[in-house]
Design a protein around this motif. Structure first.
Motif, PDB file in Angstrom:
ATOM      1  N   LEU A   1     -13.849  -3.513 -26.106  1.00  0.00           N
ATOM      2  CA  LEU A   1     -12.230  -3.994 -26.120  1.00  0.00           C
ATOM      3  C   LEU A   1     -13.015  -5.038 -24.615  1.00  0.00           C
ATOM      4  O   LEU A   1     -12.786  -6.511 -24.600  1.00  0.00           O
ATOM      5  CB  LEU A   1     -11.584  -3.283 -25.277  1.00  0.00           C
ATOM      6  N   THR A   2     -14.020  -4.871 -24.224  1.00  0.00           N
ATOM      7  CA  THR A   2     -13.924  -5.104 -23.065  1.00  0.00           C
ATOM      8  C   THR A   2     -15.423  -6.433 -23.198  1.00  0.00           C
ATOM      9  O   THR A   2     -15.274  -7.398 -22.766  1.00  0.00           O
ATOM     10  CB  THR A   2     -15.017  -4.396 -22.315  1.00  0.00           C
TER      11      THR A   2
ATOM     12  N   TYR B   1      -2.694  -3.314 -12.153  1.00  0.00           N
ATOM     13  CA  TYR B   1      -3.775  -3.391 -13.870  1.00  0.00           C
ATOM     14  C   TYR B   1      -4.949  -4.288 -14.022  1.00  0.00           C
ATOM     15  O   TYR B   1      -4.564  -5.043 -15.250  1.00  0.00           O
ATOM     16  CB  TYR B   1      -2.469  -3.023 -14.248  1.00  0.00           C
ATOM     17  N   GLY B   2      -4.385  -5.062 -12.629  1.00  0.00           N
ATOM     18  CA  GLY B   2      -5.098  -6.545 -13.373  1.00  0.00           C
ATOM     19  C   GLY B   2      -4.195  -7.644 -14.017  1.00  0.00           C
ATOM     20  O   GLY B   2      -5.188  -8.358 -14.137  1.00  0.00           O
ATOM     21  N   VAL B   3      -3.548  -7.119 -13.975  1.00  0.00           N
ATOM     22  CA  VAL B   3      -2.241  -8.199 -15.090  1.00  0.00           C
ATOM     23  C   VAL B   3      -1.324  -9.461 -13.975  1.00  0.00           C
ATOM     24  O   VAL B   3      -1.291  -8.522 -13.188  1.00  0.00           O
ATOM     25  CB  VAL B   3      -1.581  -7.194 -16.117  1.00  0.00           C
ATOM     26  N   GLY B   4      -0.669  -9.933 -15.123  1.00  0.00           N
ATOM     27  CA  GLY B   4       0.197 -11.412 -14.218  1.00  0.00           C
ATOM     28  C   GLY B   4       1.414 -10.954 -14.200  1.00  0.00           C
ATOM     29  O   GLY B   4       2.061 -10.983 -13.372  1.00  0.00           O
TER      30      GLY B   4
ATOM     31  N   MET C   1     -11.448   2.360 -17.991  1.00  0.00           N
ATOM     32  CA  MET C   1     -12.399   2.452 -17.800  1.00  0.00           C
ATOM     33  C   MET C   1     -12.309   3.776 -16.325  1.00  0.00           C
ATOM     34  O   MET C   1     -13.017   4.970 -16.305  1.00  0.00           O
ATOM     35  CB  MET C   1     -13.516   1.808 -18.053  1.00  0.00           C
ATOM     36  N   GLU C   2     -12.216   2.894 -15.406  1.00  0.00           N
ATOM     37  CA  GLU C   2     -12.135   4.034 -14.146  1.00  0.00           C
ATOM     38  C   GLU C   2     -11.239   5.521 -14.194  1.00  0.00           C
ATOM     39  O   GLU C   2     -11.634   5.742 -14.363  1.00  0.00           O
ATOM     40  CB  GLU C   2     -11.900   2.811 -12.712  1.00  0.00           C
TER      41      GLU C   2
ATOM     42  N   ALA D   1      -9.257  -7.392 -16.954  1.00  0.00           N
ATOM     43  CA  ALA D   1      -9.503  -6.465 -16.209  1.00  0.00           C
ATOM     44  C   ALA D   1      -8.444  -4.845 -16.425  1.00  0.00           C
ATOM     45  O   ALA D   1      -8.969  -4.029 -15.848  1.00  0.00           O
ATOM     46  CB  ALA D   1      -8.421  -6.888 -15.168  1.00  0.00           C
ATOM     47  N   LEU D   2      -7.948  -5.287 -17.041  1.00  0.00           N
ATOM     48  CA  LEU D   2      -6.825  -4.163 -17.605  1.00  0.00           C
ATOM     49  C   LEU D   2      -7.940  -2.729 -18.242  1.00  0.00           C
ATOM     50  O   LEU D   2      -7.860  -1.897 -17.822  1.00  0.00           O
ATOM     51  CB  LEU D   2      -5.997  -4.604 -18.815  1.00  0.00           C
TER      52      LEU D   2
END
Length: 222
Positions: A184-185, A105-108, A198-199, A192-193
């Motif tokens: 949002l982007t 998810y591109g989160v920490g 989107m993908e 990155a979420l």
């Protein structure tokens, strides 16, 4: 150091991972909150650490943190040959699974639903509903955004828009979800979420889920 400062028990090192728990050997009524605050403080400590690494010519590091709250067995585990004071149980395993999917998810940081419910003064972003490997029941997963006292109006507006995107996504309204994610982007290009979703929307357009799909994403790997 951050774990110990926030009343955590440093359990063990597992390869490049640190395992810690709260509430034992000394009871802690705020165990879930202390765990989440620790995770946020760990992420906040990374820039200074990476600056030192860069000065030594070392590569930058990033970390993912998984947190879950629940009943578990705690005590001296092992045999007469070797024992270790540690925790075991289903709640422990889920925390490990959440750590493993942070990069997806591109989160920490990712916390489970039970942790989210136990912490009242921290703002969370709902990330997904997932079925992790080895679990039958889906769980909600969340990212801590910050203390309520520190989160401003702009962030709350972004969260409101994100929740709208999630509703469109779960209703299989791909066009509306995509438009909201694009907004949002533009609003937060560093997050990155939104790109990950989107993908996913593009993938689900090509391979639609079942009509009664509840928005649960299934992970086949740890």
């Amino acid at each position: 150091d951050v774990v110990r400062k926030n009343r955590g028990t440093l359990d063990k090192y597992i390869g490049d991972a640190i395992m810690a728990f709260w509430g034992a050997p000394v009871d802690d009524a705020q165990h879930a909150r202390h765990a989440v605050v620790t995770a946020m403080a760990m992420q906040a400590a990374l820039p200074a650490l990476n600056k030192d690494f860069a000065a030594k010519g070392w590569p930058e590091i990033r970390i993912g943190v998984g947190i879950n709250t629940g009943e578990m067995t705690v005590g001296d585990m092992g045999s007469v040959v070797r024992k270790a004071y540690t925790v075991m149980g289903d709640a422990v395993n889920l925390g490990s699974r959440l750590e493993g999917i942070t990069k997806q998810y591109g989160v920490g940081i990712l916390v489970g639903e039970s942790t989210r419910k136990a912490v009242k003064d921290i703002v969370f972003r709902e990330v997904d509903r997932v079925q992790v490997k080895g679990k039958e029941e889906p769980v909600g997963i969340y990212e801590p955004v910050g203390l309520e006292s520190d989160v401003g109006k702009a962030v709350h507006e972004e969260l409101k828009l994100w929740n709208q995107a999630l509703r469109h996504y779960r209703a299989q309204e791909w066009d509306q979800a995509e438009v909201t994610l694009l907004n949002l982007t533009r609003l937060a290009p560093e997050r990155a979420l939104y790109g990950k979703y989107m993908e996913r929307v593009a993938h689900l357009r090509k391979e639609p889920p079942e009509p009664d799909w509840k928005g649960v994403w299934k992970f086949e790997t740890k």
